[in-house]
Design a protein around this motif. Structure first.
Motif, PDB file in Angstrom:
ATOM      1  N   ILE A 144       0.875  -0.928   0.159  1.00  0.00           N
ATOM      2  CA  ILE A 144      -0.187  -0.106  -0.002  1.00  0.00           C
ATOM      3  C   ILE A 144       0.952   1.474  -0.178  1.00  0.00           C
ATOM      4  N   LYS A 145       0.769   2.171  -0.800  1.00  0.00           N
ATOM      5  CA  LYS A 145       1.315   3.622  -1.004  1.00  0.00           C
ATOM      6  C   LYS A 145       0.238   4.596  -0.594  1.00  0.00           C
ATOM      7  N   GLY A 166     -13.856  -3.429  -0.456  1.00  0.00           N
ATOM      8  CA  GLY A 166     -13.623  -3.093   0.893  1.00  0.00           C
ATOM      9  C   GLY A 166     -14.792  -2.092   1.316  1.00  0.00           C
ATOM     10  N   SER A 167     -14.598  -1.822   2.582  1.00  0.00           N
ATOM     11  CA  SER A 167     -15.749  -0.700   3.007  1.00  0.00           C
ATOM     12  C   SER A 167     -15.741   0.479   2.146  1.00  0.00           C
ATOM     13  N   PHE A 168     -14.686   0.944   1.750  1.00  0.00           N
ATOM     14  CA  PHE A 168     -14.766   2.139   0.792  1.00  0.00           C
ATOM     15  C   PHE A 168     -15.542   2.100  -0.493  1.00  0.00           C
ATOM     16  N   PHE A 219     -10.355  -3.977   4.080  1.00  0.00           N
ATOM     17  CA  PHE A 219     -10.483  -4.464   2.727  1.00  0.00           C
ATOM     18  C   PHE A 219      -9.739  -5.783   2.502  1.00  0.00           C
ATOM     19  N   ARG A 220      -9.955  -6.421   1.515  1.00  0.00           N
ATOM     20  CA  ARG A 220      -9.230  -7.329   0.972  1.00  0.00           C
ATOM     21  C   ARG A 220      -9.065  -7.566  -0.537  1.00  0.00           C
ATOM     22  N   TYR A 221      -8.084  -8.307  -1.182  1.00  0.00           N
ATOM     23  CA  TYR A 221      -8.174  -8.471  -2.740  1.00  0.00           C
ATOM     24  C   TYR A 221      -8.778  -9.833  -3.250  1.00  0.00           C
ATOM     25  N   LEU A 281      -7.170 -12.528  -0.762  1.00  0.00           N
ATOM     26  CA  LEU A 281      -5.812 -12.121  -0.091  1.00  0.00           C
ATOM     27  C   LEU A 281      -5.776 -10.980   0.752  1.00  0.00           C
ATOM     28  N   ASP A 282      -5.167 -11.105   1.686  1.00  0.00           N
ATOM     29  CA  ASP A 282      -4.831  -9.928   2.708  1.00  0.00           C
ATOM     30  C   ASP A 282      -3.409  -9.308   2.415  1.00  0.00           C
ATOM     31  N   ASP A 283      -3.354  -8.049   2.949  1.00  0.00           N
ATOM     32  CA  ASP A 283      -2.279  -7.103   2.349  1.00  0.00           C
ATOM     33  C   ASP A 283      -1.426  -7.127   3.801  1.00  0.00           C
ATOM     34  N   GLU A 284      -0.254  -7.690   3.714  1.00  0.00           N
ATOM     35  CA  GLU A 284       0.463  -7.606   5.112  1.00  0.00           C
ATOM     36  C   GLU A 284       1.134  -6.257   5.283  1.00  0.00           C
ATOM     37  N   SER A 285       1.151  -5.357   4.310  1.00  0.00           N
ATOM     38  CA  SER A 285       1.774  -4.180   4.694  1.00  0.00           C
ATOM     39  C   SER A 285       0.532  -3.186   5.292  1.00  0.00           C
ATOM     40  N   ALA A 286      -0.868  -3.728   5.310  1.00  0.00           N
ATOM     41  CA  ALA A 286      -1.896  -2.886   6.157  1.00  0.00           C
ATOM     42  C   ALA A 286      -1.377  -2.411   7.431  1.00  0.00           C
ATOM     43  N   ASP A 287      -2.349  -1.679   8.086  1.00  0.00           N
ATOM     44  CA  ASP A 287      -2.111  -1.276   9.392  1.00  0.00           C
ATOM     45  C   ASP A 287      -2.422  -2.410  10.466  1.00  0.00           C
ATOM     46  N   GLN A 288      -3.327  -3.474  10.085  1.00  0.00           N
ATOM     47  CA  GLN A 288      -3.587  -4.507  10.783  1.00  0.00           C
ATOM     48  C   GLN A 288      -4.263  -5.478   9.806  1.00  0.00           C
ATOM     49  N   VAL A 289      -3.943  -6.768  10.195  1.00  0.00           N
ATOM     50  CA  VAL A 289      -4.488  -7.724   9.545  1.00  0.00           C
ATOM     51  C   VAL A 289      -4.997  -8.763  10.431  1.00  0.00           C
ATOM     52  N   ASP A 290      -6.319  -9.250  10.294  1.00  0.00           N
ATOM     53  CA  ASP A 290      -6.678 -10.267  11.421  1.00  0.00           C
ATOM     54  C   ASP A 290      -7.913 -11.102  10.464  1.00  0.00           C
ATOM     55  N   ASP A 291      -8.645 -11.686  11.380  1.00  0.00           N
ATOM     56  CA  ASP A 291      -9.693 -12.643  10.679  1.00  0.00           C
ATOM     57  C   ASP A 291     -10.749 -12.082   9.949  1.00  0.00           C
ATOM     58  N   ARG A 292     -10.812 -10.539  10.026  1.00  0.00           N
ATOM     59  CA  ARG A 292     -11.793  -9.814   9.088  1.00  0.00           C
ATOM     60  C   ARG A 292     -11.207  -9.340   8.112  1.00  0.00           C
ATOM     61  N   GLY A 293      -9.926  -9.509   7.769  1.00  0.00           N
ATOM     62  CA  GLY A 293      -9.195  -9.150   6.846  1.00  0.00           C
ATOM     63  C   GLY A 293      -8.044  -7.993   6.975  1.00  0.00           C
ATOM     64  N   SER A 294      -7.862  -6.992   5.972  1.00  0.00           N
ATOM     65  CA  SER A 294      -6.619  -5.870   6.294  1.00  0.00           C
ATOM     66  C   SER A 294      -7.393  -4.820   6.756  1.00  0.00           C
ATOM     67  N   LEU A 295      -6.693  -3.816   7.557  1.00  0.00           N
ATOM     68  CA  LEU A 295      -7.394  -2.600   8.070  1.00  0.00           C
ATOM     69  C   LEU A 295      -6.458  -1.570   7.543  1.00  0.00           C
ATOM     70  N   LEU A 296      -6.977  -0.482   7.106  1.00  0.00           N
ATOM     71  CA  LEU A 296      -6.337   0.650   6.676  1.00  0.00           C
ATOM     72  C   LEU A 296      -6.793   1.830   7.470  1.00  0.00           C
ATOM     73  N   ARG A 297      -5.760   2.453   8.118  1.00  0.00           N
ATOM     74  CA  ARG A 297      -6.176   3.763   9.015  1.00  0.00           C
ATOM     75  C   ARG A 297      -5.373   4.799   8.378  1.00  0.00           C
TER      76      ARG A 297
END
Length: 91
Positions: A2-3, A31-33, A64-66, A74-90
């Motif tokens: 993520i950039k 994702g939610s967006f 979000f997820r891919y 797929l989840d994005d390991e560069s997200a702010d957080q990754v858990d069982d609900r996917g990736s989190l971007l803050r």
């Protein structure tokens, strides 16, 4: 990967990036967006061997997820957080 680039005002330009062929076939970021709608933000192949899509988002938290061909998530390991609900971007 993520950039993030801050824009004028409160918006942030977020670029979602994956290798061109992993996973194979079309991939969307959902994702939610974007109401979790596949195909709305499909990653596009670039000359540098990646594929990307960019969205402008206001401040907040976004899940979000891919989503790849055949229902591959797929989840994005560069997200702010990754858990069982996917990736989190803050932002």
């Amino acid at each position: 990967m993520i950039k993030r680039n801050k824009l004028f005002g409160s918006q942030t330009r977020v670029t979602f990036c994956l290798p061109r062929d992993v996973p194979p076939g079309p991939v969307s970021v959902v994702g939610s967006f974007n109401g979790w709608q596949p195909g709305r933000h499909e990653l596009v192949a670039r000359r540098d061997g990646t594929r990307t899509v960019t969205v402008k988002l206001p401040p907040g938290e976004y899940r979000f997820r891919y989503l790849g061909t055949g229902g591959v998530w797929l989840d994005d390991e560069s997200a702010d957080q990754v858990d069982d609900r996917g990736s989190l971007l803050r932002l």
